[in-house]
Design a protein around this motif. Structure first.
Motif, PDB file in Angstrom:
ATOM      1  N   SER A   1       0.830  -1.211   0.000  1.00  0.00           N
ATOM      2  CA  SER A   1       0.000   0.000   0.000  1.00  0.00           C
ATOM      3  C   SER A   1       0.858   1.252   0.000  1.00  0.00           C
ATOM      4  O   SER A   1       0.516   2.250  -0.629  1.00  0.00           O
TER       5      SER A   1
ATOM      6  N   LYS B   1      -3.947   7.845   3.718  1.00  0.00           N
ATOM      7  CA  LYS B   1      -4.480   6.471   3.700  1.00  0.00           C
ATOM      8  C   LYS B   1      -3.776   5.609   4.758  1.00  0.00           C
ATOM      9  O   LYS B   1      -2.534   5.620   4.826  1.00  0.00           O
TER      10      LYS B   1
ATOM     11  N   ASP C   1      -8.486   3.564  -3.117  1.00  0.00           N
ATOM     12  CA  ASP C   1      -9.716   3.455  -3.913  1.00  0.00           C
ATOM     13  C   ASP C   1     -10.786   2.625  -3.205  1.00  0.00           C
ATOM     14  O   ASP C   1     -11.972   2.914  -3.305  1.00  0.00           O
TER      15      ASP C   1
ATOM     16  N   ASN D   1      -5.352   2.141  -7.495  1.00  0.00           N
ATOM     17  CA  ASN D   1      -4.571   0.946  -7.836  1.00  0.00           C
ATOM     18  C   ASN D   1      -5.476  -0.249  -8.111  1.00  0.00           C
ATOM     19  O   ASN D   1      -5.020  -1.349  -8.338  1.00  0.00           O
TER      20      ASN D   1
ATOM     21  N   LYS E   1      -0.457  -1.204  -7.099  1.00  0.00           N
ATOM     22  CA  LYS E   1      -0.212  -1.539  -5.692  1.00  0.00           C
ATOM     23  C   LYS E   1       1.085  -2.334  -5.602  1.00  0.00           C
ATOM     24  O   LYS E   1       1.261  -3.334  -6.303  1.00  0.00           O
TER      25      LYS E   1
END
Ligand SMILES: Cc1ncc(C[n+]2csc(CCOP(=O)(O)OP(=O)(O)O)c2C)c(N)n1
Ligand SMILES: [Mg+2]
Length: 799
Positions: free
Chosen positions: A45, A70, A158, A188, A321
């Motif tokens: 990530s 994130k 996402d 991704n 990713k």
């Protein structure tokens, strides 16, 4: 940007990816007691966002901007702050460890200037939107204008866009004319489990545009853009556009030779495009195909720097990713962790010597001086750490108790606020109220009439203009102090969280009050928890509560909320029965919201009151006869500490009734009913089971550590109750809220309360049905303190 600067930025991007990969790898020992899944999630990530974060932090952002990152990109964030000198190697070495850098960026636990905590996906994203509204609120009230306006930026996974709260927030943002908000989506096409459904980006783009956002798609990197301009490039572009997510991901994972085979199978024998493919080595071909916009600094910088307005913008950035790592694109990579051999290969490819992994400039071609000069000039860090501070709002000596004979705590709250609203005090100016479409029904109407609705521009109340009689004026203006929300409790708590961080984010203190129906706290619970975790400061006022709003039935009854109040860290929960108690609590709360002292225990209560926190008031719509007493200092202290003797137990006492909240009249009546047969009955008024319980737990802990004289408030109160006495506790909520009182000094307890809910009826019907009326209290007293039969006791209803 000069070519040198771009090259340096590219080097920093590699560094960020390396440092975050290494941080996670190095922390592998922490997997001992876990399944390792989450540690793995960080590598893939983070790599997905490292280019975007490099572009933003090292070039685009300004000191006044505020970010939510994130959750799994936390290693990137810490790496960037480390490069900027705001994070230590020691904390990185101890990533996810005790006292180390946090696995998810945390305002309260990390040292490196986290703006918004993240972890529960979707919440940090929406938090930026509400923070932007708060920035507008602060400035509309004439405050903080000596600072530039910032952008509130979310770096969004996402899959986070599956969380409903994101869309609830989007709608609210549209209603309030959202500005200065950027959401950068790390597209991704992977979540935790797998590769996402096709075509999501069109759905996202449609939704954002509908909500008034600009949508910028950053799909192709500069290598791809150059290739598209070559002969046959249009065919390559069409192929990329139509390739399903899963297939693209699989090819990214497989690498150059696989790309070549697949592209030639699909596009071979087409002349120019074949030459385009064949003219590149396997590595070059892989680099070209992996060069999505979200991994291309020039493409990203161009997209970010092109924004010359304050409308909200969603950047949909195509990414891979695990980009740059051996696990790139693999659908299982969220759980993936690089092996030591893979990390060694990566280290060698970057020219980093073993043992020099943490060194900032190791392996870079630029000189240390050059890089240091670049880092020192990074605009984002130009003003050092970016947390702000604000003066405390001065408070009046005491708040007056509304002088009515019979009143509900809800109505009492409305009157107290209305009284404050009549003045032009600092307190009156700094309060901001908000409610999810229950402003009037939670009694904020009079306050609203006085202080007005907040909107960026003046909006008249048409009913008022047309002289149509109405109790409430809904006139909106930039001076208004009530922010009306649609019915979404998630939004309420996220707005409270943003308002309650205003002192730190924008240097201007607000005193936020949110009202809602008590049962619907559960609807926003994760956001409430999130707000507390960030140490935002606000007051939640919840009515109606329990089964006391009897005819409304189960859908509006709240049973478990006092247990939420008891368990939620950072939230002091109160449930007063009388309005004089409420006035004391509200008065105290305005001060408590503003404290930021050390977490030391007060030796009287063993509470850590100097740290301050948020406050939850569980109120009722039931009018109750008011005691009409003088509130002296001792009573005031008892109310704040969580309990006081309404009637002290006498020397011959056999039973004590302890109640919390609107059930007070039943407890008082029960005392009267048993007076003839039980002598010296005590009546304990509990205003905060939460604070009593917290003090008790802390005093126990203190004693276990050798402070043998530690005594908490509950212990001192119950020391007055003879050991053989029984205690009946009663609350219009789950009985466990007060049931623990028996453990404090070992008294027998019969806890009364509600475990099953859903009946409608009159108040009397329901109190009888659930066994919390005076008769049930007396019956419980008889069972817990056996002796002479109590005469005034009727048969209990069948179970
Ligand atoms: C509310 C909540 N539910 C579930 C999780 C567990 N979780 C952590 S990351 C993740 C998937 C994230 O996918 P995305 O946002 O696309 O980020 P990526 O993994 O692609 O980097 C999930 C389900 C969570 N953190 N929060
Ligand atoms: Mg994803």
């Amino acid at each position: 940007m000069t070519t040198d600067d771009l090259t340096l930025l590219q080097a920093l991007e590699q560094k960020v990816r390396w440092l975050s990969t290494w941080t996670v790898h190095n922390a592998n020992h922490l997997r001992e007691n876990t399944d390792g899944l989450k540690v793995g999630g960080h590598q893939a990530s983070s790599a997905s966002l490292s280019t975007i974060m490099t572009a933003l932090y090292f070039s685009v952002l300004r000191p006044e901007d505020r970010l939510a990152v994130k959750p799994h990109a936390s290693p990137n964030f810490h790496a960037i702050q480390y490069l900027l000198g705001h994070q230590t190697q020691e904390k990185l070495e101890n990533f996810r460890g005790y006292g180390g850098a946090q696995s998810y960026p945390s305002r309260t636990k990390d040292i490196d200037d986290v703006d918004f905590s993240t972890g529960s996906v979707g919440l940090g994203v929406a938090q930026t939107l509400f923070a932007s509204l708060v920035q507008d609120y602060v400035r509309a009230h004439g405050w903080g204008k000596d600072r530039p306006e910032g952008r509130m930026v979310a770096l969004v996974g996402d899959a986070e866009l599956d969380e409903g709260n994101v869309f609830e927030a989007l709608l609210e943002g549209w209603k309030h004319g959202l500005r200065n908000t950027w959401w950068v989506v790390d597209y991704n096409r992977q979540g935790l489990d797998a590769v996402l459904r096709e075509g999501l980006y069109e759905r996202f783009a449609d939704i954002f545009r509908t909500m008034g956002w600009d949508v910028v798609v950053v799909k192709y990197g500069s290598l791809q853009q150059a290739a598209f301009a070559e002969p046959g490039g249009d065919k390559l572009r069409t192929w990329i556009d139509t390739c399903p997510n899963q297939e693209y991901s699989a090819l990214v994972f497989q690498g150059g030779a696989a790309w070549r085979k697949r592209l030639l199978d699909d596009l071979g024998d087409q002349g120019d495009v074949t030459r385009l493919i064949e003219g590149r080595s396997d590595d070059d071909l892989a680099a070209l195909m992996n060069n999505l916009g979200g991994h291309d600094l020039p493409a990203l910088l161009e997209a970010f720097n092109a924004i010359d307005h304050d409308r909200p913008v969603c950047f949909l950035c195509y990414t891979v990713k695990g980009f740059g790592l051996p696990m790139a694109g693999h659908k299982d990579n969220h759980a993936g962790l690089m092996t030591t051999a893979q990390v060694d290969t990566m280290r060698e490819s970057l020219g980093i010597r073993p043992g020099h992994e943490w060194e900032k400039f190791e392996g870079l071609t630029q000189s240390a001086g050059e890089i240091e000069a670049f880092l020192a000039a990074v605009p984002f860090a130009a003003r050092g750490t970016r947390r702000l501070e604000a003066e405390r709002v001065s408070l009046p000596e005491t708040l007056a108790t509304p002088g009515k004979e019979s009143l509900s705590t809800q109505a009492g709250f409305g009157l107290i606020l209305n009284e404050i609203g009549r003045t032009d005090s600092d307190l009156a100016r700094r309060i901001v109220t908000t409610s999810p479409d229950v402003t009037v029904s939670t009694n904020l109407g009079p306050w609203l009439n006085r202080r007005g609705l907040f909107a960026k521009s003046v909006m008249a109340d048409v009913f008022k203009r047309e002289r149509i009689p109405s109790t409430f004026a809904w006139e909106a203006s930039p001076e208004g102090q009530h922010i009306e929300l649609g019915i979404a409790e998630m939004n309420l708590f996220l707005l409270l969280s943003a308002l309650g961080l205003s002192h730190s984010l924008f240097g201007e203190r607000l005193l936020p009050i949110g009202t809602l129906y008590d049962p619907f706290i559960s609807r926003g619970l994760d956001a409430l928890n999130y707000a507390c975790y960030q140490d935002a400061r606000f007051m939640v006022v919840a009515t109606p509560s329990g089964v006391t709003l009897a005819p409304e039935g189960g859908a509006h009854q709240s049973i478990g909320t006092p247990l939420i109040g008891l368990a939620q860290d950072g939230l002091a929960a109160f449930e007063p029965a009388f309005v004089d108690e409420l006035a004391v609590i509200v008065d105290w709360a305005f001060d408590y919201l503003q404290r930021d002292g050390d977490a030391v225990h007060d030796e009287r209560t063993w509470l850590r009151d100097e740290t301050g926190g948020s406050v939850y008031l569980r109120l009722s719509t039931r009018p109750v006869d008011q005691p009409g007493r003088v509130v002296d200092d001792e009573l005031r202290q008892g109310i704040v500490d969580g309990a006081y003797w309404m009637r002290k137990p006498g020397p011959n006492c056999e039973v004590v009734v302890a109640y919390q909240g609107a059930i007070a009249p039943e407890a008082i009546e029960a005392i009267g009913l048993m007076a003839e047969d039980r002598r010296d009955v005590g009546l304990l008024a509990v205003t905060s089971a939460d604070r009593l319980n917290a003090g008790w737990t802390a005093a126990n802990r203190a004693r276990e550590r050798g402070l043998v004289h530690a005594r908490c408030h509950a212990e001192r109160l119950l020391a007055e109750v003879p050991q053989h006495c029984g205690i009946v506790t009663v609350i219009d909520a789950h009985p466990a809220t007060l049931g623990w009182l028996g453990s404090v000094l070992g008294h027998r307890v019969r806890p009364l309360g509600i475990e099953h809910f859903g009946q409608a009826g009159t108040l009397q019907d329901l109190y009888r049905h659930y066994g919390i009326d005076a008769n049930a209290i007396v019956a419980a007293a008889e069972s817990v303190a056996p002796g002479r039969p109590i005469r005034h006791i009727a048969a209990l209803p069948a179970m």
